[in-house]
Motif scaffolding. Structure first.
Motif, mmCIF file in Angstrom:
data_model
loop_
_atom_site.group_PDB
_atom_site.id
_atom_site.type_symbol
_atom_site.label_atom_id
_atom_site.label_comp_id
_atom_site.label_asym_id
_atom_site.label_seq_id
_atom_site.Cartn_x
_atom_site.Cartn_y
_atom_site.Cartn_z
ATOM 1 N N THR A 137 0.929 -1.149 -0.136
ATOM 2 C CA THR A 137 -0.072 -0.092 -0.054
ATOM 3 C C THR A 137 0.869 1.206 -0.070
ATOM 4 O OG1 THR A 137 -1.766 -1.220 1.253
ATOM 5 C CG2 THR A 137 -1.719 1.153 1.310
ATOM 6 N N LYS A 138 0.722 2.082 -1.000
ATOM 7 C CA LYS A 138 1.412 3.449 -1.048
ATOM 8 C C LYS A 138 0.094 4.691 -0.432
ATOM 9 C CE LYS A 138 3.421 4.435 -4.766
ATOM 10 N NZ LYS A 138 3.326 4.593 -6.295
ATOM 11 N N GLN A 139 0.791 5.380 0.374
ATOM 12 C CA GLN A 139 -0.155 6.189 0.975
ATOM 13 C C GLN A 139 0.307 7.571 1.039
ATOM 14 O OE1 GLN A 139 -1.123 5.000 5.050
ATOM 15 N NE2 GLN A 139 -0.327 2.970 4.974
ATOM 16 N N THR A 140 -0.827 8.422 0.590
ATOM 17 C CA THR A 140 -0.426 9.847 0.512
ATOM 18 C C THR A 140 -0.066 10.613 1.885
ATOM 19 O OG1 THR A 140 -2.525 10.079 -0.790
ATOM 20 C CG2 THR A 140 -1.869 12.077 -0.187
ATOM 21 N N GLU A 141 1.064 11.434 1.729
ATOM 22 C CA GLU A 141 1.684 12.125 2.876
ATOM 23 C C GLU A 141 0.554 12.730 3.721
ATOM 24 O OE1 GLU A 141 5.191 15.130 4.095
ATOM 25 O OE2 GLU A 141 4.763 14.689 1.904
ATOM 26 N N GLY A 142 0.529 12.573 4.927
ATOM 27 C CA GLY A 142 -0.420 13.272 5.805
ATOM 28 C C GLY A 142 -1.805 12.235 6.031
ATOM 29 N N PHE A 143 -1.693 11.206 5.566
ATOM 30 C CA PHE A 143 -2.854 10.261 5.520
ATOM 31 C C PHE A 143 -1.989 8.850 5.732
ATOM 32 C CE2 PHE A 143 -4.418 13.789 3.195
ATOM 33 C CZ PHE A 143 -5.613 13.906 3.904
ATOM 34 N N VAL A 144 -3.093 8.002 6.707
ATOM 35 C CA VAL A 144 -2.308 6.441 6.971
ATOM 36 C C VAL A 144 -3.708 5.704 6.747
ATOM 37 C CG1 VAL A 144 -2.964 6.852 9.486
ATOM 38 C CG2 VAL A 144 -1.178 5.090 8.477
ATOM 39 N N THR A 145 -3.432 4.487 6.025
ATOM 40 C CA THR A 145 -4.687 3.731 5.652
ATOM 41 C C THR A 145 -4.397 2.207 6.020
ATOM 42 O OG1 THR A 145 -4.837 4.971 3.463
ATOM 43 C CG2 THR A 145 -5.845 2.972 3.613
ATOM 44 N N GLN A 146 -5.491 1.789 6.329
ATOM 45 C CA GLN A 146 -5.512 0.437 6.702
ATOM 46 C C GLN A 146 -6.809 -0.344 6.089
ATOM 47 O OE1 GLN A 146 -4.313 -2.046 9.111
ATOM 48 N NE2 GLN A 146 -2.624 -0.437 9.035
ATOM 49 N N GLN A 147 -6.527 -1.364 5.328
ATOM 50 C CA GLN A 147 -7.511 -2.056 4.467
ATOM 51 C C GLN A 147 -7.549 -3.472 4.922
ATOM 52 O OE1 GLN A 147 -7.110 -4.089 1.553
ATOM 53 N NE2 GLN A 147 -8.987 -4.112 0.773
ATOM 54 N N ASN A 148 -8.847 -3.959 4.653
ATOM 55 C CA ASN A 148 -9.037 -5.476 4.789
ATOM 56 C C ASN A 148 -10.392 -5.928 4.123
ATOM 57 O OD1 ASN A 148 -9.018 -8.100 5.773
ATOM 58 N ND2 ASN A 148 -9.836 -7.652 7.987
ATOM 59 N N GLY A 149 -10.265 -6.703 3.087
ATOM 60 C CA GLY A 149 -11.279 -7.039 2.344
ATOM 61 C C GLY A 149 -11.853 -5.704 1.592
ATOM 62 N N GLY A 150 -13.190 -5.537 1.702
ATOM 63 C CA GLY A 150 -13.945 -4.460 1.509
ATOM 64 C C GLY A 150 -13.881 -3.273 2.299
ATOM 65 N N LEU A 151 -13.315 -3.206 3.446
ATOM 66 C CA LEU A 151 -13.197 -2.281 4.525
ATOM 67 C C LEU A 151 -11.847 -1.561 4.261
ATOM 68 C CD1 LEU A 151 -14.818 -0.954 6.813
ATOM 69 C CD2 LEU A 151 -13.694 -2.327 8.250
ATOM 70 N N THR A 152 -11.962 -0.224 4.194
ATOM 71 C CA THR A 152 -10.760 0.608 4.305
ATOM 72 C C THR A 152 -10.938 1.904 5.192
ATOM 73 O OG1 THR A 152 -10.253 0.135 1.813
ATOM 74 C CG2 THR A 152 -9.121 1.946 2.859
ATOM 75 N N VAL A 153 -9.858 2.092 5.997
ATOM 76 C CA VAL A 153 -10.175 3.311 7.071
ATOM 77 C C VAL A 153 -8.859 4.094 6.677
ATOM 78 C CG1 VAL A 153 -9.899 3.785 9.399
ATOM 79 C CG2 VAL A 153 -11.230 1.728 8.681
ATOM 80 N N VAL A 154 -9.161 5.511 6.579
ATOM 81 C CA VAL A 154 -8.060 6.580 6.445
ATOM 82 C C VAL A 154 -8.068 7.466 7.607
ATOM 83 C CG1 VAL A 154 -7.045 8.057 4.785
ATOM 84 C CG2 VAL A 154 -8.267 6.076 3.985
ATOM 85 N N LEU A 155 -7.002 7.360 8.147
ATOM 86 C CA LEU A 155 -7.009 8.610 9.217
ATOM 87 C C LEU A 155 -6.139 9.897 8.524
ATOM 88 C CD1 LEU A 155 -6.180 6.797 12.514
ATOM 89 C CD2 LEU A 155 -8.321 7.310 11.581
ATOM 90 N N ASP A 156 -6.487 11.029 8.966
ATOM 91 C CA ASP A 156 -5.954 12.168 8.404
ATOM 92 C C ASP A 156 -4.840 12.807 9.376
ATOM 93 O OD1 ASP A 156 -5.043 14.810 8.223
ATOM 94 O OD2 ASP A 156 -6.915 15.789 7.453
ATOM 95 N N THR A 157 -3.524 12.498 9.681
ATOM 96 C CA THR A 157 -2.718 12.623 10.658
ATOM 97 C C THR A 157 -2.236 14.155 10.795
ATOM 98 O OG1 THR A 157 -0.820 11.863 9.263
ATOM 99 C CG2 THR A 157 -1.986 10.404 10.750
ATOM 100 N N ASN A 158 -2.656 15.230 10.018
ATOM 101 C CA ASN A 158 -2.346 16.489 9.937
ATOM 102 C C ASN A 158 -2.846 16.907 11.358
ATOM 103 O OD1 ASN A 158 -0.900 16.609 7.343
ATOM 104 N ND2 ASN A 158 -2.980 15.821 6.778
#
Length: 539
Positions: free
Chosen positions: A426-447
């Motif tokens: 997984t490649k993540q956009t700077e300032g965001f962190v992602t977790q993905q499992n099957g059809g569920l994806t969670v993205v946190l804005d870390t700014n």
């Protein structure tokens, strides 16, 4: 000889056919027999042979074959090898319940079991320790409030009747959820035991204890901390009491000693007609009317989002006490507000947005898993690598999630790669962190804004003061004075959030400068800032 005698056991023990005909016919054939695998050619066979000759039927309906107990390295235990474990020493070290639970939960009874201290201790921590801590939580606050569930049984039963009739407002959502989970657990435990599915039974019990402790109690602590005994607090007590009671009734065959201890202390002490021992009680019945699959599904999705959100926080190295501004979730459907509020509260996030597209926050790169792709597509491997190196990561991931397979052509030949055939990063956009499992994806804005950082300081300070309360030996209901010295930035934050902090730690005053001589003091580093804090119990 002895094998003939053992095979004659079903009828010989009753002196049948010379007497006790009714008793023999009631008990024959046996529901099950159980012995180690080496009895396949011994007792199992002699019973079957004699019964078939005499009665033309099997003497047992089920056989539970017990596998061998191996050492931690998977070797058969032997005195000559020096790897045998003294059972009495193991019982003394771990206790009977912990050892029993290990064998129930580790694998099916007919499979070999590796026995070693670490494995037993892990089950002791995850299941027995969690159950005991939940029980201790209930006892602590029930004693503080002098709570007796027998006084409120009639009121609580009337509320449950309203719930069964469809009145969702009769009981808080968390209570209805735990009661639904409890009855699902009772049903699953009963069905699994009836089908001799032992590890599945253990998993059903362990899952319920985890939900009860780490979700219900965690989410409802404020209800137990509330002053007085209003209906909401009574319902929380009654729900947790019934959950503990029924869990113990279900788990009693597996962990007889701990369940007996809990039963004697919280059930027999208050219920006038309670039987002398938990092992004289009937197995509980599932109340299907209290099972709400939709509620369990939605709460389960909320819990999954929270678990993935915590993992994302860990990846970003942001403590859970530090508030985050926003998060994005891609799921099959958006959660109703009640559940999304739980998610934001648990993850300490200001806002949550459900979206169908998280492409702006993440991308994926793919490489072939040579171990599996090589044997299947050896001559095409170069073309496969080239295709995967240029593929649109999000489109490829969508295809895998939808069908389980990534399909494409190389040199005119069809290629199909499953998830097991791919190394996915997984490649993540700077300032965001992602977790993905099957059809569920969670993205946190870390700014983090300055305001969010300040709130993070408050959370850390509350945690430190609560720790000092405990170390100083204060009771949970004691009110205190709080002192701060040595850090102007911390002082400014305390002054700004004074009312909030005082409420959370039961502080009457916040004072600045050196503490009184009788205060309990400690130096801390809070988010890189060194500060002296002190607490004193109010007289």
């Amino acid at each position: 000889d002895c094998w003939f005698d053992s095979g004659a056991m079903p009828f010989a023990q009753h002196h049948y056919p010379f007497e006790n005909k009714d008793i023999f016919e009631q008990q024959f054939p046996a529901a099950f027999i159980s012995e180690a695998v080496d009895q396949t050619r011994g007792w199992f066979y002699s019973l079957m042979a004699e019964s078939t000759i005499l009665f033309h039927k099997s003497p047992y309906e089920n056989v539970i074959v017990l596998g061998l107990v191996l050492d931690g390295n998977g070797q058969k235990m032997s005195k000559s090898k020096g790897n045998a474990v003294d059972p009495f020493e193991a019982l003394k070290k771990h206790g009977a319940d912990a050892i029993r639970w290990y064998f129930y939960s580790n694998s099916a009874p007919w499979l070999p079991n590796r026995f070693h201290d670490k494995a037993v201790q892990e089950g002791q921590r995850k299941f027995l320790g969690t159950l005991w801590n939940t029980y201790a939580f209930y006892v602590l606050y029930a004693n503080i409030d002098d709570f007796d569930p027998s006084r409120y049984e009639e009121m609580y039963s009337a509320i449950l009747q309203k719930v069964k009739a469809g009145d969702e407002d009769a009981l808080p959502v968390m209570d209805r959820w735990l009661l639904s989970r409890m009855n699902t657990m009772i049903r699953d435990t009963d069905q699994n035991l009836a089908a001799y599915r032992i590890p599945e039974t253990a998993r059903a019990l362990e899952s319920f204890v985890d939900d009860m402790s780490n979700w219900y109690v965690r989410r409802c602590r404020d209800r137990f901390w509330a002053s007085g005994l209003e209906e909401d607090k009574i319902c929380a007590y009654m729900t947790l009491y019934n959950a503990l009671k029924n869990l113990c009734l279900c788990a009693a065959p597996m962990i007889p000693f701990m369940t007996e201890e809990i039963y004697q202390n919280i059930v027999r002490r208050v219920e006038q007609d309670a039987l002398e021992s938990i092992h004289l009680c009937l197995f509980p019945s599932c109340d299907e009317a209290l099972i709400n699959q939709d509620l369990e599904q939605k709460m389960g999705e909320a819990l999954n989002i929270v678990v993935m959100g915590r993992a994302a926080r860990n990846d970003a190295n942001i403590k859970n006490r530090q508030p985050i501004g926003r998060m994005f979730v891609k799921a099959e459907e958006a959660l109703p507000k009640y559940y999304s509020d739980i998610v934001t509260d648990e993850l300490n996030v200001k806002t949550i947005e459900f979206t169908d597209d998280v492409r702006e926050f993440t991308d994926y790169t793919f490489k072939p898993q040579l171990r599996t792709v090589g044997p299947k597509y050896g001559k095409l491997l170069g073309g496969i690598k080239k295709y995967l190196g240029n593929v649109d990561g999000n489109l490829a991931m969508d295809q895998i999630n939808e069908s389980g397979v990534l399909r494409f052509d190389v040199n005119g030949e069809s290629v199909e790669l499953t998830r097991e055939d791919l190394l996915i990063e997984t490649k993540q956009t700077e300032g965001f962190v992602t977790q993905q499992n099957g059809g569920l994806t969670v993205v946190l804005d870390t700014n983090l804004t300055p305001e969010l950082v300040e709130e993070g300081f408050v959370r850390e300070l509350v945690s430190k003061i609560q720790t000092m309360r405990k170390e100083a030996g204060f009771e949970v209901q004691d009110h205190i004075d709080v002192y701060e010295s040595g850090n102007d930035r911390i002082r400014g934050i305390l002054e700004k959030f004074e009312n909030q902090l005082k409420k959370e730690v039961l502080a009457e005053t916040l004072r600045y400068g050196m503490p009184d001589a009788d205060a309990f003091s400690k130096e801390w580093t809070v988010n890189g800032e060194r500060v002296m804090l002190a607490v004193r119990k109010r007289g």
